[in-house]
Scaffold this active site. Structure first.
Site, PDB file in Angstrom:
ATOM      1  N   VAL A  30       0.840  -1.201   0.000  1.00 32.86           N
ATOM      2  CA  VAL A  30       0.000   0.000   0.000  1.00 32.86           C
ATOM      3  C   VAL A  30       0.877   1.254   0.000  1.00 32.86           C
ATOM      4  O   VAL A  30       0.563   2.239  -0.669  1.00 32.86           O
ATOM      5  CB  VAL A  30      -0.969   0.008   1.212  1.00 32.86           C
ATOM      6  CG1 VAL A  30      -1.753   1.313   1.276  1.00 32.86           C
ATOM      7  CG2 VAL A  30      -1.921  -1.179   1.144  1.00 32.86           C
ATOM      8  N   CYS A  31       1.980   1.202   0.727  1.00 34.37           N
ATOM      9  CA  CYS A  31       2.859   2.372   0.880  1.00 34.37           C
ATOM     10  C   CYS A  31       3.274   3.003  -0.453  1.00 34.37           C
ATOM     11  O   CYS A  31       3.158   4.222  -0.619  1.00 34.37           O
ATOM     12  CB  CYS A  31       4.082   2.021   1.721  1.00 34.37           C
ATOM     13  SG  CYS A  31       3.674   1.466   3.385  1.00 34.37           S
ATOM     14  N   PRO A  32       3.750   2.236  -1.441  1.00 30.40           N
ATOM     15  CA  PRO A  32       4.163   2.887  -2.677  1.00 30.40           C
ATOM     16  C   PRO A  32       3.001   3.551  -3.423  1.00 30.40           C
ATOM     17  O   PRO A  32       3.209   4.569  -4.090  1.00 30.40           O
ATOM     18  CB  PRO A  32       4.801   1.772  -3.504  1.00 30.40           C
ATOM     19  CG  PRO A  32       4.340   0.498  -2.900  1.00 30.40           C
ATOM     20  CD  PRO A  32       4.049   0.794  -1.462  1.00 30.40           C
TER      21      PRO A  32
END
Length: 185
Positions: free
Chosen positions: A44-46
């Site tokens: 999810v972070c990217p």
């Protein structure tokens, strides 16, 4: 956390192909976003960091600097930036917080995990926190909604006595709280 001042910190960040030293003193005097995320090289972070990168130019035009923060090192940030097309478009600060000092200062360290929660803080030029958003692990954030909140915070800061109602967009009508409005909204 709302209306509290950011605490002192020192860290190394990756920005514009270089490692740079930053502290809370670098944040003062302009609007800032601290964008905490669990870890580099994840899922999810990217998507969130890429979305924020797509809005960075507009944030800069509004006098806002962005500091993405994870407990990874600045070296890891550089490696991720160099190896991912999505992360490679980031031009804002990627702060290494391997000691957890900044993450703990903002109260978003996951106990016993050494990872930051997914959290966003909007900070005014005096270093005072004006907005906070924290989501569960699997819930990604939206940079357009963050931008809307920043616009509202900047409007309220420059227009004492006015407030922005729900779903307010720049240029729309605001409210001036008064006795005359009680029970009429």
């Amino acid at each position: 956390m709302i209306n509290t001042t950011i605490k002192p910190f020192n860290a190394t960040a990756f920005k514009d192909g270089k490692f740079v030293e930053i502290s809370e003193k670098d944040v003062l005097g302009k609007w800032a976003v601290f964008f905490f995320y669990p870890a580099d090289f994840t899922f999810v972070c990217p998507t969130e960091l890429g979305d924020l990168a797509d809005h960075y130019e507009e944030l800069q035009s509004r006098g806002v600097e962005v500091y993405s923060v994870s407990t990874d090192t600045h070296f890891t940030h550089k490696a991720w930036h160099d190896s991912s097309e999505t992360i490679g478009k980031i031009n804002y600060f990627m702060v290494g917080d391997q000691t957890g000092n900044i993450t703990n200062n903002f109260g978003v360290m996951r106990e016993g995990q050494g990872l930051a929660d997914r959290a966003t803080f909007v900070i005014d030029p005096q270093g005072v926190i004006q907005a906070v958003e924290i989501t569960a692990e699997g819930i990604g954030r939206d940079a357009e909604d963050l931008l809307r909140k920043i616009k509202a915070a900047q409007y309220v800061a420059s227009h004492p006595g006015e407030v922005c109602p729900a779903k307010w967009k720049e240029g729309e009508q605001t409210l001036a709280p008064s006795l005359d409005l009680v029970g009429k909204i």
